[in-house]
Design a protein around this motif. Structure first.
Motif, PDB file in Angstrom:
ATOM      1  N   LEU A 175      56.719  -5.987   4.789  1.00 32.56           N
ATOM      2  CA  LEU A 175      58.085  -5.559   4.511  1.00 32.56           C
ATOM      3  C   LEU A 175      59.084  -6.347   5.349  1.00 32.56           C
ATOM      4  O   LEU A 175      58.771  -6.839   6.419  1.00 32.56           O
ATOM      5  CB  LEU A 175      58.235  -4.067   4.810  1.00 32.56           C
ATOM      6  CG  LEU A 175      57.345  -3.114   4.016  1.00 32.56           C
ATOM      7  CD1 LEU A 175      57.568  -1.688   4.478  1.00 32.56           C
ATOM      8  CD2 LEU A 175      57.598  -3.244   2.533  1.00 32.56           C
ATOM      9  N   SER A 176      60.315  -6.422   4.849  1.00 30.20           N
ATOM     10  CA  SER A 176      61.380  -7.083   5.599  1.00 30.20           C
ATOM     11  C   SER A 176      61.860  -6.137   6.705  1.00 30.20           C
ATOM     12  O   SER A 176      61.646  -4.922   6.627  1.00 30.20           O
ATOM     13  CB  SER A 176      62.541  -7.428   4.673  1.00 30.20           C
ATOM     14  OG  SER A 176      63.239  -6.255   4.311  1.00 30.20           O
ATOM     15  N   PRO A 177      62.532  -6.677   7.735  1.00 29.36           N
ATOM     16  CA  PRO A 177      63.052  -5.813   8.800  1.00 29.36           C
ATOM     17  C   PRO A 177      63.992  -4.727   8.274  1.00 29.36           C
ATOM     18  O   PRO A 177      63.966  -3.600   8.762  1.00 29.36           O
ATOM     19  CB  PRO A 177      63.803  -6.787   9.714  1.00 29.36           C
ATOM     20  CG  PRO A 177      63.096  -8.083   9.528  1.00 29.36           C
ATOM     21  CD  PRO A 177      62.683  -8.091   8.079  1.00 29.36           C
ATOM     22  N   ASP A 178      64.788  -5.054   7.246  1.00 34.68           N
ATOM     23  CA  ASP A 178      65.701  -4.059   6.681  1.00 34.68           C
ATOM     24  C   ASP A 178      64.929  -2.934   5.982  1.00 34.68           C
ATOM     25  O   ASP A 178      65.304  -1.765   6.086  1.00 34.68           O
ATOM     26  CB  ASP A 178      66.663  -4.735   5.702  1.00 34.68           C
ATOM     27  CG  ASP A 178      67.772  -3.797   5.280  1.00 34.68           C
ATOM     28  OD1 ASP A 178      68.417  -3.204   6.178  1.00 34.68           O
ATOM     29  OD2 ASP A 178      67.984  -3.632   4.063  1.00 34.68           O
ATOM     30  N   GLN A 179      63.860  -3.291   5.291  1.00 36.95           N
ATOM     31  CA  GLN A 179      63.049  -2.277   4.619  1.00 36.95           C
ATOM     32  C   GLN A 179      62.365  -1.360   5.641  1.00 36.95           C
ATOM     33  O   GLN A 179      62.317  -0.145   5.451  1.00 36.95           O
ATOM     34  CB  GLN A 179      61.998  -2.933   3.726  1.00 36.95           C
ATOM     35  CG  GLN A 179      62.574  -3.627   2.515  1.00 36.95           C
ATOM     36  CD  GLN A 179      61.527  -4.434   1.776  1.00 36.95           C
ATOM     37  OE1 GLN A 179      60.649  -5.047   2.379  1.00 36.95           O
ATOM     38  NE2 GLN A 179      61.634  -4.445   0.444  1.00 36.95           N
ATOM     39  N   ILE A 180      61.855  -1.952   6.700  1.00 32.54           N
ATOM     40  CA  ILE A 180      61.206  -1.168   7.759  1.00 32.54           C
ATOM     41  C   ILE A 180      62.218  -0.219   8.389  1.00 32.54           C
ATOM     42  O   ILE A 180      61.935   0.968   8.598  1.00 32.54           O
ATOM     43  CB  ILE A 180      60.589  -2.101   8.823  1.00 32.54           C
ATOM     44  CG1 ILE A 180      59.407  -2.874   8.231  1.00 32.54           C
ATOM     45  CG2 ILE A 180      60.140  -1.316  10.055  1.00 32.54           C
ATOM     46  CD1 ILE A 180      58.886  -3.989   9.106  1.00 32.54           C
ATOM     47  N   ALA A 181      63.419  -0.739   8.670  1.00 36.45           N
ATOM     48  CA  ALA A 181      64.469   0.087   9.278  1.00 36.45           C
ATOM     49  C   ALA A 181      64.868   1.239   8.362  1.00 36.45           C
ATOM     50  O   ALA A 181      65.088   2.361   8.824  1.00 36.45           O
ATOM     51  CB  ALA A 181      65.682  -0.771   9.614  1.00 36.45           C
TER      52      ALA A 181
END
Length: 151
Positions: free
Chosen positions: A32-38
């Motif tokens: 996942l991208s950092p934005d998705q994880i966040a």
């Protein structure tokens, strides 16, 4: 006697299958991208702590920053490993890394304390404690499994 042996074997196999599924969640997160994880972390925190819209926004910013930093470090280590640049750290380097990690944890804790109410923060602390206990238990289990595999 045969029934007892079959029952014990069945229980052991069910327990082993159940334990294998514990790490699946982490493996999917690295894609996942950092934005998705966040976003996922923010939604979990919202469910657990009943965050307001403003708190959600602030927590997501914090989680995005952390996820971006973790992703960059992971990519750096991966690149070093692929190139064969991995070297054993000196005691001083390990000390500096530990200090930097602890300083970051202190900053994170202070930022979260500013975002959450006293009641929410107390609940968050309890959640983090439980999460840490769970990690420690999993780490010990993995060590035992790897030692058994070596034998």
């Amino acid at each position: 006697m045969k029934k007892v042996i079959i029952a014990v074997t069945l229980l052991i196999s069910v327990a082993a299958i159940a334990q294998k599924g514990a790490g699946r969640n982490l493996k999917g997160m690295k894609d996942l991208s950092p934005d998705q994880i966040a976003t996922l972390q923010t939604k979990k925190a919202t469910l657990a702590l009943d965050l307001t819209e403003e708190q959600q926004t602030q927590m997501k910013e914090l989680f995005t920053k952390n996820a971006t930093m973790r992703k960059a470090k992971m990519e750096k280590r991966k690149g070093q490993k692929e190139r064969g640049d991995m070297k054993k750290l000196t005691a001083e380097e390990r000390y500096n890394l530990a200090i930097a990690r602890l300083d970051h944890q202190i900053e994170q804790k202070a930022a979260i304390k500013n975002i959450l109410s006293a009641e929410q923060y107390e609940k968050w602390e309890r959640m983090q404690y439980q999460k840490g206990k769970h990690r420690k238990k999993n780490m010990l289990q993995r060590k035992k499994n790897s030692q058994k595999a070596k034998k």
